[in-house]
Structures are given as structure tokens and as C-alpha cells.
Design a protein around this motif. Structure first.
Motif, PDB file in Angstrom:
ATOM      1  N   TYR A 232       0.835  -1.203   0.000  1.00  0.00           N
ATOM      2  CA  TYR A 232       0.000   0.000   0.000  1.00  0.00           C
ATOM      3  C   TYR A 232       0.871   1.254   0.000  1.00  0.00           C
ATOM      4  CZ  TYR A 232      -4.093  -2.867   0.940  1.00  0.00           C
ATOM      5  OH  TYR A 232      -5.092  -3.785   0.839  1.00  0.00           O
ATOM      6  N   GLU A 233       0.409   2.241  -0.765  1.00  0.00           N
ATOM      7  CA  GLU A 233       1.130   3.509  -0.827  1.00  0.00           C
ATOM      8  C   GLU A 233       1.148   4.185   0.540  1.00  0.00           C
ATOM      9  OE1 GLU A 233      -0.713   5.951  -3.719  1.00  0.00           O
ATOM     10  OE2 GLU A 233      -0.186   4.676  -5.418  1.00  0.00           O
ATOM     11  N   ASN A 234       2.251   4.889   0.825  1.00  0.00           N
ATOM     12  CA  ASN A 234       2.391   5.682   2.047  1.00  0.00           C
ATOM     13  C   ASN A 234       2.218   4.860   3.319  1.00  0.00           C
ATOM     14  OD1 ASN A 234       2.664   8.091   0.462  1.00  0.00           O
ATOM     15  ND2 ASN A 234       0.434   8.083   0.197  1.00  0.00           N
ATOM     16  N   SER A 235       2.509   3.577   3.233  1.00  0.00           N
ATOM     17  CA  SER A 235       2.471   2.702   4.398  1.00  0.00           C
ATOM     18  C   SER A 235       3.898   2.404   4.835  1.00  0.00           C
ATOM     19  CB  SER A 235       1.747   1.401   4.057  1.00  0.00           C
ATOM     20  OG  SER A 235       2.545   0.604   3.178  1.00  0.00           O
ATOM     21  N   PRO A 236       4.089   1.877   6.050  1.00  0.00           N
ATOM     22  CA  PRO A 236       5.454   1.518   6.469  1.00  0.00           C
ATOM     23  C   PRO A 236       6.152   0.584   5.478  1.00  0.00           C
ATOM     24  CG  PRO A 236       3.979   1.471   8.352  1.00  0.00           C
ATOM     25  CD  PRO A 236       3.114   1.700   7.147  1.00  0.00           C
ATOM     26  N   ALA A 237       5.390  -0.323   4.865  1.00  0.00           N
ATOM     27  CA  ALA A 237       5.996  -1.292   3.943  1.00  0.00           C
ATOM     28  C   ALA A 237       6.535  -0.653   2.676  1.00  0.00           C
ATOM     29  CB  ALA A 237       4.976  -2.367   3.584  1.00  0.00           C
ATOM     30  N   SER A 238       6.140   0.583   2.391  1.00  0.00           N
ATOM     31  CA  SER A 238       6.615   1.262   1.184  1.00  0.00           C
ATOM     32  C   SER A 238       7.931   2.003   1.419  1.00  0.00           C
ATOM     33  CB  SER A 238       5.560   2.248   0.674  1.00  0.00           C
ATOM     34  OG  SER A 238       5.361   3.305   1.607  1.00  0.00           O
ATOM     35  N   THR A 239       8.483   1.865   2.625  1.00  0.00           N
ATOM     36  CA  THR A 239       9.732   2.553   2.985  1.00  0.00           C
ATOM     37  C   THR A 239      10.881   2.140   2.066  1.00  0.00           C
ATOM     38  OG1 THR A 239       9.082   2.662   5.310  1.00  0.00           O
ATOM     39  CG2 THR A 239      11.434   2.914   4.817  1.00  0.00           C
ATOM     40  N   VAL A 240      11.678   3.132   1.655  1.00  0.00           N
ATOM     41  CA  VAL A 240      12.929   2.870   0.936  1.00  0.00           C
ATOM     42  C   VAL A 240      14.076   3.165   1.907  1.00  0.00           C
ATOM     43  CG1 VAL A 240      14.381   3.483  -1.030  1.00  0.00           C
ATOM     44  CG2 VAL A 240      11.880   3.500  -1.272  1.00  0.00           C
ATOM     45  N   PHE A 241      14.913   2.156   2.180  1.00  0.00           N
ATOM     46  CA  PHE A 241      15.981   2.306   3.153  1.00  0.00           C
ATOM     47  C   PHE A 241      17.209   2.992   2.529  1.00  0.00           C
ATOM     48  CE2 PHE A 241      13.227  -0.844   4.926  1.00  0.00           C
ATOM     49  CZ  PHE A 241      13.315  -0.667   6.292  1.00  0.00           C
ATOM     50  N   GLU A 242      18.149   3.385   3.392  1.00  0.00           N
ATOM     51  CA  GLU A 242      19.311   4.150   2.952  1.00  0.00           C
ATOM     52  C   GLU A 242      20.139   3.403   1.907  1.00  0.00           C
ATOM     53  OE1 GLU A 242      21.612   5.377   6.272  1.00  0.00           O
ATOM     54  OE2 GLU A 242      20.094   6.786   7.033  1.00  0.00           O
ATOM     55  N   ASP A 243      20.156   2.075   2.010  1.00  0.00           N
ATOM     56  CA  ASP A 243      20.936   1.309   1.038  1.00  0.00           C
ATOM     57  C   ASP A 243      20.167   1.039  -0.251  1.00  0.00           C
ATOM     58  OD1 ASP A 243      19.093  -0.529   1.875  1.00  0.00           O
ATOM     59  OD2 ASP A 243      20.546  -2.058   2.499  1.00  0.00           O
ATOM     60  N   GLY A 244      18.946   1.643  -0.346  1.00  0.00           N
ATOM     61  CA  GLY A 244      18.142   1.495  -1.554  1.00  0.00           C
ATOM     62  C   GLY A 244      17.175   0.338  -1.524  1.00  0.00           C
ATOM     63  N   PHE A 245      17.195  -0.470  -0.439  1.00  0.00           N
ATOM     64  CA  PHE A 245      16.309  -1.622  -0.372  1.00  0.00           C
ATOM     65  C   PHE A 245      14.862  -1.186  -0.155  1.00  0.00           C
ATOM     66  CE2 PHE A 245      13.797  -4.627   2.073  1.00  0.00           C
ATOM     67  CZ  PHE A 245      13.930  -5.785   1.318  1.00  0.00           C
ATOM     68  N   SER A 246      13.956  -1.844  -0.847  1.00  0.00           N
ATOM     69  CA  SER A 246      12.514  -1.699  -0.591  1.00  0.00           C
ATOM     70  C   SER A 246      11.852  -3.016  -0.941  1.00  0.00           C
ATOM     71  CB  SER A 246      11.911  -0.554  -1.405  1.00  0.00           C
ATOM     72  OG  SER A 246      12.068  -0.797  -2.797  1.00  0.00           O
ATOM     73  N   LEU A 247      10.774  -3.293  -0.255  1.00  0.00           N
ATOM     74  CA  LEU A 247      10.041  -4.527  -0.535  1.00  0.00           C
ATOM     75  C   LEU A 247       9.456  -4.491  -1.938  1.00  0.00           C
ATOM     76  CD1 LEU A 247       8.142  -4.992   2.849  1.00  0.00           C
ATOM     77  CD2 LEU A 247       9.881  -6.529   1.922  1.00  0.00           C
ATOM     78  N   ARG A 248       9.324  -5.661  -2.538  1.00  0.00           N
ATOM     79  CA  ARG A 248       8.692  -5.730  -3.845  1.00  0.00           C
ATOM     80  C   ARG A 248       7.858  -7.002  -3.942  1.00  0.00           C
ATOM     81  NH1 ARG A 248      14.375  -6.663  -7.075  1.00  0.00           N
ATOM     82  NH2 ARG A 248      14.418  -8.958  -7.032  1.00  0.00           N
ATOM     83  N   ARG A 249       6.958  -6.997  -4.891  1.00  0.00           N
ATOM     84  CA  ARG A 249       6.069  -8.135  -5.091  1.00  0.00           C
ATOM     85  C   ARG A 249       6.881  -9.403  -5.329  1.00  0.00           C
ATOM     86  NH1 ARG A 249       1.878 -10.007  -9.178  1.00  0.00           N
ATOM     87  NH2 ARG A 249      -0.016 -10.260  -7.952  1.00  0.00           N
ATOM     88  N   GLY A 250       6.511 -10.481  -4.628  1.00  0.00           N
ATOM     89  CA  GLY A 250       7.218 -11.742  -4.777  1.00  0.00           C
ATOM     90  C   GLY A 250       8.229 -12.003  -3.681  1.00  0.00           C
ATOM     91  N   ASP A 251       8.568 -10.973  -2.873  1.00  0.00           N
ATOM     92  CA  ASP A 251       9.450 -11.196  -1.731  1.00  0.00           C
ATOM     93  C   ASP A 251       8.773 -12.126  -0.727  1.00  0.00           C
ATOM     94  OD1 ASP A 251      11.488  -9.619  -2.676  1.00  0.00           O
ATOM     95  OD2 ASP A 251      10.983  -7.862  -1.458  1.00  0.00           O
ATOM     96  N   GLU A 252       9.543 -13.026  -0.140  1.00  0.00           N
ATOM     97  CA  GLU A 252       9.006 -13.883   0.903  1.00  0.00           C
ATOM     98  C   GLU A 252       9.455 -13.367   2.265  1.00  0.00           C
ATOM     99  OE1 GLU A 252       9.312 -18.367   2.817  1.00  0.00           O
ATOM    100  OE2 GLU A 252      10.308 -17.949   0.911  1.00  0.00           O
ATOM    101  N   ILE A 253       8.516 -13.242   3.201  1.00  0.00           N
ATOM    102  CA  ILE A 253       8.870 -12.890   4.574  1.00  0.00           C
ATOM    103  C   ILE A 253       9.315 -14.175   5.260  1.00  0.00           C
ATOM    104  CG2 ILE A 253       8.044 -11.938   6.755  1.00  0.00           C
ATOM    105  CD1 ILE A 253       6.080 -10.264   5.190  1.00  0.00           C
ATOM    106  N   TYR A 254      10.622 -14.273   5.464  1.00  0.00           N
ATOM    107  CA  TYR A 254      11.190 -15.529   5.950  1.00  0.00           C
ATOM    108  C   TYR A 254      11.187 -15.607   7.479  1.00  0.00           C
ATOM    109  CZ  TYR A 254      14.301 -19.545   6.239  1.00  0.00           C
ATOM    110  OH  TYR A 254      14.829 -20.778   6.505  1.00  0.00           O
ATOM    111  N   SER A 255      11.540 -14.496   8.132  1.00  0.00           N
ATOM    112  CA  SER A 255      11.505 -14.475   9.593  1.00  0.00           C
ATOM    113  C   SER A 255      11.156 -13.080  10.079  1.00  0.00           C
ATOM    114  CB  SER A 255      12.851 -14.924  10.183  1.00  0.00           C
ATOM    115  OG  SER A 255      13.861 -13.984   9.893  1.00  0.00           O
ATOM    116  N   ILE A 256      10.672 -13.005  11.327  1.00  0.00           N
ATOM    117  CA  ILE A 256      10.271 -11.740  11.942  1.00  0.00           C
ATOM    118  C   ILE A 256      10.921 -11.672  13.314  1.00  0.00           C
ATOM    119  CG2 ILE A 256       8.341 -10.335  12.772  1.00  0.00           C
ATOM    120  CD1 ILE A 256       6.573 -11.717  10.713  1.00  0.00           C
ATOM    121  N   ASN A 257      11.668 -10.601  13.543  1.00  0.00           N
ATOM    122  CA  ASN A 257      12.402 -10.436  14.801  1.00  0.00           C
ATOM    123  C   ASN A 257      13.237 -11.664  15.139  1.00  0.00           C
ATOM    124  OD1 ASN A 257      11.353  -7.856  15.109  1.00  0.00           O
ATOM    125  ND2 ASN A 257       9.642  -8.538  16.370  1.00  0.00           N
TER     126      ASN A 257
END
Length: 414
Positions: free
Chosen positions: A112-137
Motif C-alpha cells: 500500500y502507498e504511504n504505508s510503512p511497507a513502502s519505505t525505501v531504506f538508505e541502502d536502496g532496499f525496498s520490498l517488492r512483489r514476490g518477496d518472501e517474509i522468511y523471519s520476523i524479529n
């Protein structure tokens, strides 16, 4: 085999011993004939519990549980719930729509636009369609069922979740921390240029549902922008759209029904029961100036349901020259429900409100090309014109074969 028989015999003997030594006390005036006068099982159960259970019957609780079971046990689409269960509910989250594989792998389907998941990090990483969430914390969630995944993502605004991502078959070494926050979601998303090999002349609209207050206006604005971008074709994405309001459906459908010289066109019939009376209602398209006279490629999948399926059926019936359906067979929900109705009940000293919605009838998609001029899709999903062979979920999400097919068909036509 002998050991099994001996074990069963021991269990039976033990059960009989417990039964004979248990203290079973029935009230002396509780005759069996009292049970069978009405053949009312619920009444029998209530009388029996009230007369024999150590603390007696909590009639308020019994009334509530029986009511909930009656409604929620009708079918998959009727439901009843306390409105208090919605209090405190929050839209706090990361802003991800996930698809889950049969192996309980959690893939990013939509961000979703303007959501936390749309964040672009300093190294240029951002989530994209097809990414698998492998682990949390640090705790692996891939392969675990939804209960454990939900536990791992618990928390409201400010909750920090460090996601480890598996991309292109490789688990990324660095995890990325997102902070849950309340954000505003939209029902309609427009994109002018999908990039890659997709034609610049194809615009894209994703319609999430038919429920939002601003859905009709937002869809109209998206089409206006699409026209202003001088596109020659439209991809209408209904994947995952679970349906909604028939009035919204009629407005959206007006963009895909060419009325010509007519002032209106019936697209749906509802056959339903209201206060014990069988009724018939019709949904009509009346906005003739909205029509999109261009190729429209409609994307659908197994989670495309109800009003979204009705829109697909409408496009197939009234826009055969321009409308093409691509994807997987739809859900197959051809029933209609009443708008949620509020009930009130006193539970102890508290007045509690409940919302109840039940299946009231069936809807029929009007199509003069079929026998009888209309049809119902309940448990009979709509089959696309071009069915995308089911690959693994990762491939479907990453390569988006539905869009690739839409693009190929568009280029053939233009």
C-alpha cells in the motif's frame, strides 16, 4: 493385533468402572416424558442443564451462544458478531497484502502507498512483489501456519518488526526494521506506466473492493487520468477483490457497458427474501458518458468474488469486442446478503449490540448470450478467456504472467 484387542478391552472395562462409581444424580421429578413432548432438542438441553449442572443454567450465555451458532452455522457467508469486538480495532499495520502458498510461505502480493511497507531504506532496499517474509524479529515464520505468523506480527502503532526477506531464492543477510503505523488505504490504485516490457500505451487500475465511501469517485478520477495520459488500453486488476456494494458495482460497471441509444441496461437480478416475502430487484447501468471504448484486460484469480465476479460477467456480456478476462477461475459466490442489521440484547447488566447479516437470496448475471438470458455463478466460478497455468506462487507474483499476457494480447491488437 492381540495387543490392540487387549488394549481396547482394558479401556472398555475402565470406562464401565468409572461410570458405575461416578455419582450420577437426576432430580426425582425430571421424568423422561418431559423431554419428548415437543421434540425440541434445544429446550431439552436447556432444561437438562438447568436441572443437573452444578451451578445451574446461565440463560444469558445460553441465549448468546445459541444465537451465534444459529447464524454462523447457516453457511460460509452469514455471520453475527458483537460490535464491541470492533472497538479498539486499528488499521495499524505494515501495509502489506500477502499471498500464502500451500507450504505456508508468506509472499508479498501488494504494498500500500504511504504505508510503512513502502519505505525505501538508505541502502536502496525496498520490498517488492514476490518477496518472501522468511523471519520476523529473528523468529522464522516461513513454513508455519497463520496462527504463528499472526503472533509474530502482533502489536499496534509503534511496534517494530525486523523482517528477514527471501528474494529470488536467497535469504538476504541483512534484516530491515519496519514500525507499524496507522495509514490510510485506498480502494483504487492507478499507474500509467508499468515499466519493463509492458507497453507505454497500457494504463493500469487496481480495484481492491466495492466497499469504500470514495470508491466510485476515486475510480472515476483514475479513469480521467487514464484518458488524460492518452492510453490506448486498460488493465483492470480485480485479483483478490472480494466484492461489496451493488450500488458501487453499478457505477463502476457504467465504464464498461456501451449503452448506445439506450438510457439504461439491466446487468443483475436479485431474487431474495425480505420480511418473508419473495422479491426481485434489478441493478442497472445508467451513466452512458462513462464508457471506455478501448481494449480492457481484466485480471482475476480464485479470490475474486461476488460483486467483482458480477463485474466480470457484465463485461463479458456487454463488452465482448473490448473486454478480455485473464487469470484463474474466480471464487464462485453468487449469493446476496442484507446490509448488516443491528440487534440489541441485555447480557447481565450490560446492553450489547450485535451485527447480523445473512444470505437473503441469489443474484443472476444478465447475459442474452446464455440460455434463459441470465445465470448464477454460486459454486460455479467464472472461467477466464485466457487461463494462466498455475505455476508456483513465487513465479506468479514475481513475473506477473497475467499482465504479461494482457500486454501480448494488446500488442497483437494494436
Amino acid at each position: 493385533m492381540k495387543k490392540t484387542k487387549l488394549l481396547i478391552l482394558c479401556i472398555v472395562i475402565l470406562s464401565l468402572s468409572l461410570l458405575l462409581t461416578s455419582c450420577i444424580v437426576l432430580p426425582s421429578d425430571f421424568a423422561e416424558k418431559d423431554y419428548y413432548d415437543d421434540m425440541d432438542l434445544l429446550q431439552q438441553v436447556l432444561q437438562f442443564v438447568d436441572a443437573t449442572y452444578i451451578t445451574g443454567l446461565d440463560i444469558d450465555k445460553a441465549d448468546l451462544l445459541a444465537s451465534l451458532y444459529v447464524v454462523n452455522g447457516l453457511d460460509d457467508f452469514s455471520n453475527m458478531y458483537a460490535t464491541s469486538s470492533l472497538k479498539g480495532a486499528t488499521s495499524s499495520g505494515l501495509g502489506l497484502s500477502l499471498s500464502i502458498s500451500k507450504y505456508n510461505e508468506y509472499y508479498v502480493d501488494f504494498i500500500y502507498e504511504n504505508s510503512p511497507a513502502s519505505t525505501v531504506f538508505e541502502d536502496g532496499f525496498s520490498l517488492r512483489r514476490g518477496d518472501e517474509i522468511y523471519s520476523i524479529n529473528g523468529e522464522r515464520v516461513s513454513g508455519l501456519d497463520r496462527y504463528y505468523f499472526n503472533q509474530a506480527t502482533e502489536g499496534g502503532d509503534g511496534t517494530k518488526l525486523a523482517l528477514t526477506i527471501k528474494r529470488d531464492g536467497v535469504i538476504l543477510e541483512q534484516s530491515y526494521t519496519y514500525e507499524k503505523a496507522t495509514f490510510t488505504t485506498k480502494e483504487v490504485y492507478y499507474q500509467n506506466n508499468l515499466g519493463g516490457t509492458i507497453s507505454d500505451d497500457l494504463g493500469y487500475i487496481r480495484l481492491m473492493s466495492f466497499t469504500g465511501e470514495n470508491t466510485v469517485e476515486d475510480f472515476g478520477n483514475a479513469v480521467t487520468t487514464w484518458r488524460g495520459d492518452n492510453n490506448k488500453g486498460l488493465i483492470l486488476d480485480l485479483r483478490g477483490n472480494g466484492g461489496g456494494n451493488s450500488n458501487i458495482l453499478a457505477k463502476i460497471a457504467s465504464y464498461f457497458v456501451n449503452l448506445g441509444d439506450k438510457t439504461s441496461q439491466s446487468i443483475l437480478n436479485f431474487e431474495y427474501k425480505d420480511n418473508g416475502i419473495e422479491r426481485i430487484a434489478t441493478v442497472e447501468v445508467t451513466d452512458k458518458d462513462n464508457y471506455i471504448n478501448a481494449p480492457v484486460y481484466v485480471l482475476c484469480n480464485a479470490n475474486t468474488a461476488s460483486a467483482a465476479e458480477a463485474l466480470i460477467g457484465t463485461i463479458r456480456a456487454f463488452n465482448k469486442d473490448n473486454g478480455v478476462i485473464i487469470g484463474q477461475p474466480t471464487y464462485g459466490k453468487g449469493v446476496c446478503q442484507n446490509a448488516p442489521f443491528t440487534l440489541k440484547d441485555k447480557y447481565g447488566e450490560e446492553i450489547v449490540e450485535y451485527q447480523i447479516a445473512v444470505v437473503t437470496g441469489y443474484y443472476y448475471i444478465i447475459d442474452e448470450n446464455v440460455e434463459g438470458g441470465k445465470y448464477n455463478i454460486h459454486q460455479n466460478p467464472i472461467k477466464p478467456d485466457f487461463q494462466i497455468e498455475k505455476a508456483d506462487l513465487y513465479t506468479l507474483l514475481c513475473y506477473d504472467e497475467e499482465i504479461i499476457k494482457a500486454n501480448a494480447l494488446f500488442l497483437e491488437k494494436n
